[in-house]
Each structure stands twice: as structure tokens, then as C-alpha cells.
Design an enzyme around this catalytic site. Structure first.
Site, PDB file in Angstrom:
ATOM      1  CB  ILE A  68      -0.951   0.009   1.210  1.00 19.46           C
ATOM      2  CG1 ILE A  68      -2.023   1.097   1.033  1.00 19.46           C
ATOM      3  CG2 ILE A  68      -0.175   0.176   2.528  1.00 19.46           C
ATOM      4  CD1 ILE A  68      -3.187   0.962   1.972  1.00 19.46           C
ATOM      5  CE  LYS A  69       3.271   2.714   4.997  1.00 17.57           C
ATOM      6  NZ  LYS A  69       2.816   3.894   5.729  1.00 17.57           N
ATOM      7  CG  ASP A  70       3.845   0.580  -4.506  1.00 22.12           C
ATOM      8  OD1 ASP A  70       4.729   0.423  -3.647  1.00 22.12           O
ATOM      9  OD2 ASP A  70       3.703  -0.169  -5.491  1.00 22.12           O
ATOM     10  CB  ALA A  73       6.091   5.936  -2.671  1.00 23.68           C
TER      11      ALA A  73
END
Length: 366
Positions: A68-70, A73
Site C-alpha cells: 500500500i505504501k506505493d 510514495a
């Protein structure tokens, strides 16, 4: 009798009948950045049946960078570009437990930026290796409290300040992180369930995912969606929410990585008043769910996703039968397999006995 209408490429439909395409084709004209998001929402059939409520989970491991951190980012880098904080060929610097760094590595390679990562040396070696394979310069440093000047986030900030054409993206307090979920994840969930969302729960690290989705779902539902924060041992947020901000008790530690917090971040602070409740999930329940999800649902997940599903079940049990509860499958188990499927590691953490006997067959590593 209706006519059969034929189109090219062997596509056929029946006239006057509703037509639902088998999938919505996604074509990204700019590579990785445009392919981030639009992840499936999975109903967990066996787990849902066991609680008499529908447990839906956002398959964020299907993002290009695997988590999910995409989303954060991409929004953080785009925000830096819009504000003129970085120019072509510049350097992104971040403090991260791993997944944000991996997301940044993919985005930075796609956009032509260099990447420097500071991270706690307690994180899985596979995360460090992955970051370096993606071209990042990685500095594993001792894990110390945020109040310590040697905390990995402070070191990342000082590193960025020492460079020309560089920016510390500050994922914990940069609200572009939260905005990613207000603009993408929240709307996707609402659309995927046609607005039939009764509750949402997930854990927090930076707070961006939980806060952004909560803000969107609360706003569009006129405050009808229940929002529950899920917390691992060692985090202060459970006590903070339960005491209405009066206490911040930290106790124990957790095998989960990248979640739990010792403070209220700038991403979480604006939405604290929207939180209806909090649940604290013991490591024993999270590790057992890692194995249960693999066995019953065919899902190969890390500890965060498993903790989130445990939390969703607890939230669902307080709602009417048939309710829809949504949570987040943050990433897969690939980065943690040498730990969570290792008998030796599980024994060292006192977690092996928490796994039901019939599921221990998946702990195949020594």
C-alpha cells in the site's frame, strides 16, 4: 427471443441484457506511476462465513511495489515536484521501515531520481536487500525512540539537508501521504461496494492510510461508517484513543513491522476526532491469522495484513449480521517468510504454540 449480437475479437453479448465486462482494462501510459492503485477488494469467503458478516480486504500487495505504501510514495514525490522542492536528477531521502522505501525506489527509478533510505536495523534483511537491488543507498541504523537525535527519521532529514537538490520526504508528517488515501484508496473502496460500507479498520504506522481512508469514508457517508483503529503491542495509539487523548501507554513489542506508533503523527492528528474506537491485537492472534489466511483463503500475507483481518473480525462481531467491514492487506509475506514461517524464529518469539496444530505444517523453514 433476443438477438445475439457479435462484435470483433470474439466478444458477444445478448441484446437488451445488461453487459458487464470481465475486467476494466488498465493501460498505464507512463509506466509504474499510473499503475499504482486500483487494487481489487477481496471478500474473504470462509472468514466471512465464520462470523456471519462480510469481511472485505483491499489487496494492496497487488501494487507494482508490492504494498500500500506505493500510493504514499507516489503522492509524496508528486507533491515535492509540484512545490519545486526537487529538480530533475535530484535525490529523495526518506526514513522508512521498508515498504515506503520500496515504493519510493520504484517511483524514483521511473522518474529518474536517486534514493537514500535510513531504516531501523531491526527490519527484515530481505527489505534491505530489495531496496539495494532497486538501486537505493540504504543505511540501517540502531532503532531508537523518535525523541533521540539518532532516530532514523532525524538522520534522514540531516542527510537531505547536506545535499544539493535533495528533499527529505518525511512520510510520517507529510500530509501528502494522507491525501493519497483521500483521493484514491477511500474512493475505490466506496465505489467497489457501491457505498455499502458499515465499518473500516486497519493499523497505523505513519497514520496516512487509516486517516485518509477514514476521512473519505466518514465524509461521503455522512459519518455513518464506523472507523476503528487497530494497534499492535508496543504502540501508544490504543491507549490514546481509549482515554480520549489523556494517556499514551506503551507496553510490550510486536513481531509486526512498520506499524504501531509512539506519537500522534501529523497525518493522523487531523482525523483523531473521527475515530470511533480502537482495538489492540495480541501477536498470538496475528501470527495465527497469517497461517489461517494462507490455509483458508489462499492469501500469503505479512503480519500487518493478518492483524488487520483479526481487527476486522472483532469489529464485525459488534455489528448486525450481514454487515460489510473493510480492512487493508498491506503487503505479502515475501519479505517476512524467513521469519514467520521459521520454526526456530517462532519459538524464539514464543509464537509457535499460538499457531493451531493443523496449521503448523506451513512452518516449513528451520
Amino acid at each position: 427471443m433476443s438477438k445475439l449480437v457479435r462484435f470483433s475479437r470474439s466478444i458477444s453479448i445478448t441484446a437488451n441484457a445488461p453487459f458487464k465486462p470481465p475486467f476494466v482494462p488498465l493501460v498505464s501510459e507512463n509506466g509504474v506511476p499510473q499503475a499504482i492503485g486500483n487494487t481489487p477488494l477481496l471478500r474473504l469467503p470462509r472468514i466471512s462465513q465464520s462470523v456471519g458478516r462480510n469481511i472485505y480486504a483491499k489487496a494492496e500487495f497487488m501494487n507494482p511495489g508490492g504494498s500500500i505504501k506505493d500510493r504514499a510514495a507516489l503522492f509524496i514525490v508528486n507533491d515535492a515536484e509540484k512545490k519545486g522542492l526537487i529538480q530533475p536528477g535530484g535525490t529523495i531521502v526518506e526514513g522508512t521501515a521498508g515498504n515506503t522505501g520500496i515504493g519510493l525506489a520504484h517511483v524514483c527509478r521511473a522518474k529518474g531520481y536517486k534514493l537514500v533510505i535510513y531504516m531501523p536495523n531491526t527490519q527484515a534483511q530481505s527489505k534491505i536487500d530489495t531496496l539495494r537491488l532497486l538501486g537505493a543507498e540504504v543505511h540501517p541504523v540502531p532503532a531508537v525512540a523518535f525523541t533521540d537525535p539518532q532516530n532514523y527519521n532525524h538522520q534522514a532529514k540531516r542527510h537531505a539537508e547536506s545535499l544539493e537538490n535533495a528533499v527529505w520526504t518525511n512520510q510520517f508528517d507529510n500530509t501528502a501521504n494522507r491525501q493519497a488515501h483521500i483521493e484514491t484508496t477511500g474512493p475505490e473502496i466506496w465505489a467497489q461496494l457501491d457505498g455499502n460500507v458499515d465499518a473500516f479498520t486497519c493499523s497505523t504506522g505513519t497514520g496516512g492510510t487509516f486517516a485518509g481512508i477514514t476521512r473519505y469514508l466518514k465524509s461521503i457517508s455522512n459519518n455513518k461508517v464506523k472507523a476503528v483503529l487497530a494497534d499492535p503491542p508496543g504502540s501508544v495509539l490504543y491507549s490514546y484513543i481509549k482515554s480520549n487523548g489523556q494517556t499514551m501507554e506503551r507496553g510490550g513489542s510486536s513481531f509486526t513491522e512498520g506499524i504501531g506508533q509512539g506519537r500522534v503523527t501529523d497525518n493522523l492528528q487531523p482525523d483523531v476526532e473521527l475515530i470511533d474506537d480502537a482495538v489492540k491485537i495480541p501477536d498470538e492472534e496475528s501470527i495465527a491469522m497469517v497461517y489461517r489466511l494462507l490455509d483458508e483463503e489462499g492469501l500469503y500475507l505479512g503480519g500487518t495484513g493478518a492483524l488487520n483481518v483479526v481487527a476486522a473480525i472483532k469489529v464485525a462481531q459488534d455489528l448486525p449480521e450481514g454487515s460489510n467491514v473493510v480492512t487493508i492487506l498491506a503487503d505479502s509475506a515475501h519479505k517476512y517468510s524467513d521469519r514467520v514461517f521459521s520454526k526456530k524464529w517462532l519459538q524464539s518469539k514464543g509464537l509457535l504454540d499460538a499457531i493451531p496444530e493443523h496449521l503448523k505444517k506451513y512452518a516449513i523453514l528451520d
